[in-house]
Structures are given as structure tokens and as C-alpha cells.
Design a protein around this motif. Sequence first.
Motif, mmCIF file in Angstrom:
data_model
loop_
_atom_site.group_PDB
_atom_site.id
_atom_site.type_symbol
_atom_site.label_atom_id
_atom_site.label_comp_id
_atom_site.label_asym_id
_atom_site.label_seq_id
_atom_site.Cartn_x
_atom_site.Cartn_y
_atom_site.Cartn_z
ATOM 1 N N LYS A 1 6.700 -17.979 9.930
ATOM 2 C CA LYS A 1 5.216 -18.215 10.189
ATOM 3 C C LYS A 1 5.166 -19.481 10.745
ATOM 4 O O LYS A 1 4.009 -19.809 11.588
ATOM 5 N N GLU A 2 5.696 -20.641 10.187
ATOM 6 C CA GLU A 2 5.539 -21.862 10.880
ATOM 7 C C GLU A 2 6.186 -21.926 12.292
ATOM 8 O O GLU A 2 5.355 -22.635 12.988
ATOM 9 N N LEU A 3 7.162 -21.261 12.454
ATOM 10 C CA LEU A 3 7.615 -21.231 13.705
ATOM 11 C C LEU A 3 6.717 -20.527 14.764
ATOM 12 O O LEU A 3 6.336 -21.130 15.840
ATOM 13 N N VAL A 4 6.087 -19.408 14.283
ATOM 14 C CA VAL A 4 4.938 -18.803 15.292
ATOM 15 C C VAL A 4 3.856 -19.715 15.500
ATOM 16 O O VAL A 4 3.188 -19.839 16.488
ATOM 17 N N LEU A 5 3.202 -20.309 14.370
ATOM 18 C CA LEU A 5 1.951 -21.048 14.117
ATOM 19 C C LEU A 5 2.413 -22.428 15.230
ATOM 20 O O LEU A 5 1.451 -22.952 15.710
ATOM 21 N N SER A 6 3.582 -23.001 15.252
ATOM 22 C CA SER A 6 3.623 -23.938 16.087
ATOM 23 C C SER A 6 3.875 -23.563 17.578
ATOM 24 O O SER A 6 4.082 -24.555 18.447
ATOM 25 N N SER A 7 3.776 -22.411 18.131
ATOM 26 C CA SER A 7 4.242 -21.973 19.294
ATOM 27 C C SER A 7 2.963 -21.860 20.292
ATOM 28 O O SER A 7 1.853 -22.380 19.661
ATOM 29 N N ASN A 8 3.156 -21.827 21.474
ATOM 30 C CA ASN A 8 2.028 -21.845 22.511
ATOM 31 C C ASN A 8 1.707 -20.327 22.405
ATOM 32 O O ASN A 8 1.184 -19.777 23.767
ATOM 33 N N LEU A 9 1.637 -19.429 21.442
ATOM 34 C CA LEU A 9 1.230 -18.302 21.814
ATOM 35 C C LEU A 9 -0.180 -18.123 22.123
ATOM 36 O O LEU A 9 -1.056 -18.714 21.395
ATOM 37 N N GLU A 10 -0.651 -17.329 23.011
ATOM 38 C CA GLU A 10 -2.212 -17.298 23.446
ATOM 39 C C GLU A 10 -2.965 -16.683 22.676
ATOM 40 O O GLU A 10 -4.313 -17.105 22.265
ATOM 41 N N ALA A 11 -2.584 -15.957 21.874
ATOM 42 C CA ALA A 11 -3.357 -15.061 20.677
ATOM 43 C C ALA A 11 -3.834 -16.201 19.665
ATOM 44 O O ALA A 11 -4.829 -15.881 19.003
ATOM 45 N N LEU A 12 -2.940 -17.230 19.500
ATOM 46 C CA LEU A 12 -3.320 -18.206 18.267
ATOM 47 C C LEU A 12 -4.757 -18.875 18.513
ATOM 48 O O LEU A 12 -5.541 -19.255 17.819
ATOM 49 N N LYS A 13 -5.159 -18.957 19.850
ATOM 50 C CA LYS A 13 -6.199 -19.576 20.695
ATOM 51 C C LYS A 13 -7.493 -18.491 20.313
ATOM 52 O O LYS A 13 -8.856 -19.274 20.236
ATOM 53 N N LYS A 14 -7.271 -17.433 20.102
ATOM 54 C CA LYS A 14 -8.688 -16.289 20.142
ATOM 55 C C LYS A 14 -8.913 -16.021 18.796
ATOM 56 O O LYS A 14 -10.230 -15.689 18.758
ATOM 57 N N PHE A 15 -8.119 -16.293 17.963
ATOM 58 C CA PHE A 15 -8.421 -15.827 16.457
ATOM 59 C C PHE A 15 -8.257 -17.117 15.402
ATOM 60 O O PHE A 15 -7.381 -17.696 15.446
ATOM 61 N N ARG A 16 -9.314 -17.037 14.453
ATOM 62 C CA ARG A 16 -9.326 -18.204 13.667
ATOM 63 C C ARG A 16 -8.370 -18.110 12.619
ATOM 64 O O ARG A 16 -7.501 -18.944 12.235
ATOM 65 N N GLU A 17 -7.913 -16.692 12.049
ATOM 66 C CA GLU A 17 -7.111 -16.741 11.023
ATOM 67 C C GLU A 17 -6.060 -15.505 11.198
ATOM 68 O O GLU A 17 -6.396 -14.369 11.489
ATOM 69 N N THR A 18 -4.723 -16.005 11.450
ATOM 70 C CA THR A 18 -3.890 -15.069 11.983
ATOM 71 C C THR A 18 -2.753 -15.060 10.770
ATOM 72 O O THR A 18 -2.567 -16.141 10.124
ATOM 73 N N ALA A 19 -1.978 -14.092 10.681
ATOM 74 C CA ALA A 19 -0.825 -13.945 9.684
ATOM 75 C C ALA A 19 0.394 -13.142 10.459
ATOM 76 O O ALA A 19 0.029 -12.807 11.504
ATOM 77 N N ILE A 20 1.448 -13.216 9.782
ATOM 78 C CA ILE A 20 2.575 -12.410 10.366
ATOM 79 C C ILE A 20 3.272 -11.373 9.347
ATOM 80 O O ILE A 20 3.022 -11.489 8.271
ATOM 81 N N ARG A 21 3.720 -10.536 10.000
ATOM 82 C CA ARG A 21 4.565 -9.441 9.060
ATOM 83 C C ARG A 21 5.905 -9.182 9.851
ATOM 84 O O ARG A 21 6.007 -9.096 11.063
ATOM 85 N N ILE A 22 6.956 -9.416 9.163
ATOM 86 C CA ILE A 22 8.449 -9.107 9.528
ATOM 87 C C ILE A 22 8.661 -7.632 9.691
ATOM 88 O O ILE A 22 8.719 -7.012 8.674
#
Length: 270
Positions: free
Chosen positions: A61-82
Motif C-alpha cells: 500500500k505504501e509502495l502504491v501510494l508513493s508512486s506516480n500512478l495517474e489514478a491516485l490523482k483522480k480519486f480521494r480515497e483509494t485502497a489496494i487488494r492483493i
Amino acid sequence: MRNILKAALNLGVYLCLILLFGCNKSRQEPRPKMAAKADTTVKQNTEPQADKKYSCKDLLKELVLSSNLEALKKFRETAIRIENISDNKITIEVYAKEMSDRTGELRTVENTVAWLEFIPESKKLYDITADPESPVDLNYDKTLFTRHSISELCGLKTAEPVQQKTDVSCKEITGEMASGQECILSSTTFEKAYQDLINKGAVNDSKYLPKQLPAKNTSMEINKDGLMNIDFKITGSKVSIEMLYAGGTTDIAFEKQENNVKRTVIYNAD
């Protein structure tokens, strides 16, 4: 008589005063406080709880949230599932939590917004949402791996170090009273070159040679199959071995050549 009555009266008044003072004092003494028990309860309730164990999901989760994934800029609350974990690849679903009243009742719904792949060996993170065959390389905070081990947290097997293969190139040596072979062993050491000689039986009577290369000059008496003794001379850049027979010698030499070792075996007849 009058004095006796007066004395009795004074005594009665005195006793009443003593009783009255004693009653007032007992009423004024504070009762034992119950605060100590209450304070203990507060202490127990306010003690810090043990830290939650850091998990594979927490790291990813930390890895994804620290990335430059474009979807993170479009949504306020995101989560991950392995979605899947293997030693070669980890597949991650990224979803957004949104409020919806489509069913007539306001509730939280999850919408998938991205699919990612993480490659443990290369530490690469890819966005495969649009096309898994053409993944987008993402940047992220790689200092995470200085604080946490993804292999330990996610139960991955660490890759065995690839051992460099030793190539051997040989040529024959011929002469009037001598014959033998000269070989170049690439990317190796004296010890490994010596083991190769023993394991492959690259010299006659190799069974009489010690299993390990001696660390210093050594002389061995054999007296079997015509072989009388074996002498080792060890220097920093060369190892010389003489196998002395009744009818000649076998000379073996190992010479260092940068990362390679030249191995020479010469059979000399008297």
C-alpha cells in the motif's frame, strides 16, 4: 454541700464538652479516598497498545501510494487488494471507495481504478490497466526497501545467486620428450582450477593428489604405482606441482592471468 454540687456540675459540663469535641472530630475526618483505584484504571486504559504488525499489504500500500500512478490523482480515497502473489510477480488491484445511492440507499461502493504488477527481483512496478502486454513503468519510493524486506513480509523465496560458469579452453602440447595440455580457465581461482583438475581426472594418477590445494609448500611421499612423491610449491601468482616417477615427472602449473587461470600439465620422460 453546695461546693460538692458545684464540683459535680462542673465535672458534668467538662465530660459533655469532651464528648461533643470527639464527635465533631470524627465527623470532620475525611474518609479514605477511592481515587487510587480510579487512577489505576485510567492508567491501564491509556497505556499505549502494542504496534500493529507490519504486513505485506501495508508495504505494498505504501509502495502504491508513493508512486506516480495517474489514478491516485483522480480519486480521494483509494485502497489496494492483493490479487496474486508468486516469487516472480505480485498482482495488485487498486480500487476507489465512493458513496452511491443507486439502490435507493446511500452506501459505500468499491470501483476498480487500476491494475498493477510488481516484480520482486527487479523491484519494478508496472501499470497494466490499459494493456498488460504494454505495461507502464511507474516510479515509487524505493527507500521503503531499506526499512522493510518484501521477501520476509510477503513470504517470497530469495533467488539463488547465479554462479558464473567457468569456461575451459585447451590446446595440446607436443615435444620430443614431453607431451601435455595447456588450458585457460575463465573467471576462476587457483582453488577452483585445482578442483576442476581433480574432479575431471585431467592428470594421470590424480587419485593420489590431496582433495584440497595445500596452503603452503608441501611434500608428500606416495610410493605407489611407480609414483614416488608429490611436491607442491605455492606462491602468490603461481602454483607448481611435481609428481616424481621412477621413469620421469609430471609437472602441473597454475598461473594467474587477471580473472583467469592458465593450467599446464606436462608429462616428461627420462
